[in-house]
Design a protein around this motif. Structure first.
Motif, short mmCIF file in Angstrom:
data_model
loop_
_atom_site.label_atom_id
_atom_site.label_comp_id
_atom_site.label_asym_id
_atom_site.label_seq_id
_atom_site.Cartn_x
_atom_site.Cartn_y
_atom_site.Cartn_z
N LEU A 185 0.84 -1.19 0.00
CA LEU A 185 0.00 0.00 0.00
C LEU A 185 0.88 1.25 0.00
O LEU A 185 0.51 2.27 -0.59
CB LEU A 185 -0.97 -0.01 1.18
N ASP A 186 2.04 1.19 0.63
CA ASP A 186 2.98 2.32 0.57
C ASP A 186 3.41 2.59 -0.88
O ASP A 186 3.55 3.74 -1.29
CB ASP A 186 4.23 2.05 1.42
N ASP A 187 3.63 1.51 -1.65
CA ASP A 187 3.99 1.68 -3.07
C ASP A 187 2.86 2.37 -3.82
O ASP A 187 3.10 3.29 -4.61
CB ASP A 187 4.29 0.32 -3.72
N LYS A 207 0.62 4.31 -2.57
CA LYS A 207 0.56 5.70 -2.11
C LYS A 207 1.58 6.57 -2.85
O LYS A 207 1.26 7.67 -3.29
CB LYS A 207 0.83 5.77 -0.60
N SER A 208 2.79 6.06 -3.01
CA SER A 208 3.82 6.86 -3.68
C SER A 208 3.52 7.05 -5.17
O SER A 208 3.85 8.09 -5.74
CB SER A 208 5.21 6.25 -3.47
N LYS A 254 0.37 7.02 -6.42
CA LYS A 254 -0.98 7.61 -6.47
C LYS A 254 -1.98 6.65 -7.14
O LYS A 254 -3.09 6.52 -6.70
CB LYS A 254 -1.00 8.96 -7.18
N LYS A 255 -1.58 6.01 -8.25
CA LYS A 255 -2.42 4.99 -8.88
C LYS A 255 -1.51 4.01 -9.61
O LYS A 255 -0.38 4.34 -9.96
CB LYS A 255 -3.46 5.59 -9.82
N GLY A 296 -5.43 -0.90 4.57
CA GLY A 296 -5.89 0.40 4.10
C GLY A 296 -6.92 0.29 3.01
O GLY A 296 -7.45 -0.79 2.74
N ALA A 306 -8.14 1.54 -1.00
CA ALA A 306 -7.87 2.05 -2.34
C ALA A 306 -9.21 2.17 -3.05
O ALA A 306 -10.26 1.87 -2.47
CB ALA A 306 -6.94 1.10 -3.08
N TYR A 353 -4.74 5.16 -4.65
CA TYR A 353 -4.56 5.18 -3.20
C TYR A 353 -5.63 6.07 -2.56
O TYR A 353 -5.94 7.16 -3.06
CB TYR A 353 -3.17 5.73 -2.86
N ARG A 407 -6.19 5.70 1.54
CA ARG A 407 -5.55 5.95 2.83
C ARG A 407 -5.14 4.65 3.50
O ARG A 407 -5.66 3.58 3.20
CB ARG A 407 -6.48 6.73 3.76
N HIS A 408 -4.19 4.80 4.43
CA HIS A 408 -3.82 3.71 5.33
C HIS A 408 -4.79 3.73 6.51
O HIS A 408 -5.29 4.79 6.87
CB HIS A 408 -2.39 3.91 5.88
#
Length: 153
Positions: A15-17, A19-20, A22-23, A62, A64, A102, A104-105
């Motif tokens: 999920l961090d990936d 987030k970085s 964005k999509k 999180g 998506a 993304y 949120r977490h």
């Protein structure tokens, strides 16, 4: 709007990936039932519970959302890709994907153990057919998981 759960190994794509980036396209899915869910049922705006499968403990971490209509997975046409499918052609693609965005977490992860211990979640596909990487989630189940994560459904 529908709810879905996607599973990923966090050392491969977390999920961090997302987030970085964005999509990101949800590519490389090579299970026909999971493909059919993406191709035939997922729609833009659907909510997606993001599950880390190789984390200890495995957990929903999180949220998506689906941000594209389904389209052919380009990795099936790339001979250099581990997801290459020699039977797929541009005119007759075999594998489809959607893009995820993304959201949120969660403040609190919801572990598989917690899910399995919750009577109201026993009919979830995650509990019954845990091997699928893309699966539908009933609205009541999604809302309960969001509540368990400290999120307002």
């Amino acid at each position: 709007m529908r709810y879905w759960l996607v599973k990923s190994e966090p050392d491969v794509f977390s999920l961090d990936d997302l987030k970085s980036l964005k999509k990101s396209p949800w590519d490389g899915v090579r299970n026909y039932q999971a493909r059919n869910f993406m191709r035939d049922e997922m729609g833009v705006g659907d909510a997606v519970l993001f599950y880390h499968s190789r984390e200890r403990p495995p957990a929903v971490v999180g949220l998506a959302e689906v941000v594209s209509e389904p389209y052919p997975d380009p990795t099936q046409f790339d001979p250099g890709s581990p997801y290459f499918d020699p039977k797929a052609t541009e005119s007759k693609p075999r594998w489809w994907l959607v893009d995820l965005g993304y959201v949120r977490h969660f403040a609190r992860k919801v572990s598989l153990e917690q899910i399995k211990a919750t009577e109201a979640l026993q009919e979830m596909m995650l509990v019954k057919r845990a091997r699928l990487s893309v699966m539908p989630v009933e609205q009541a189940h999604a809302e309960l998981i969001l509540t368990m994560a400290g999120e307002a459904p």
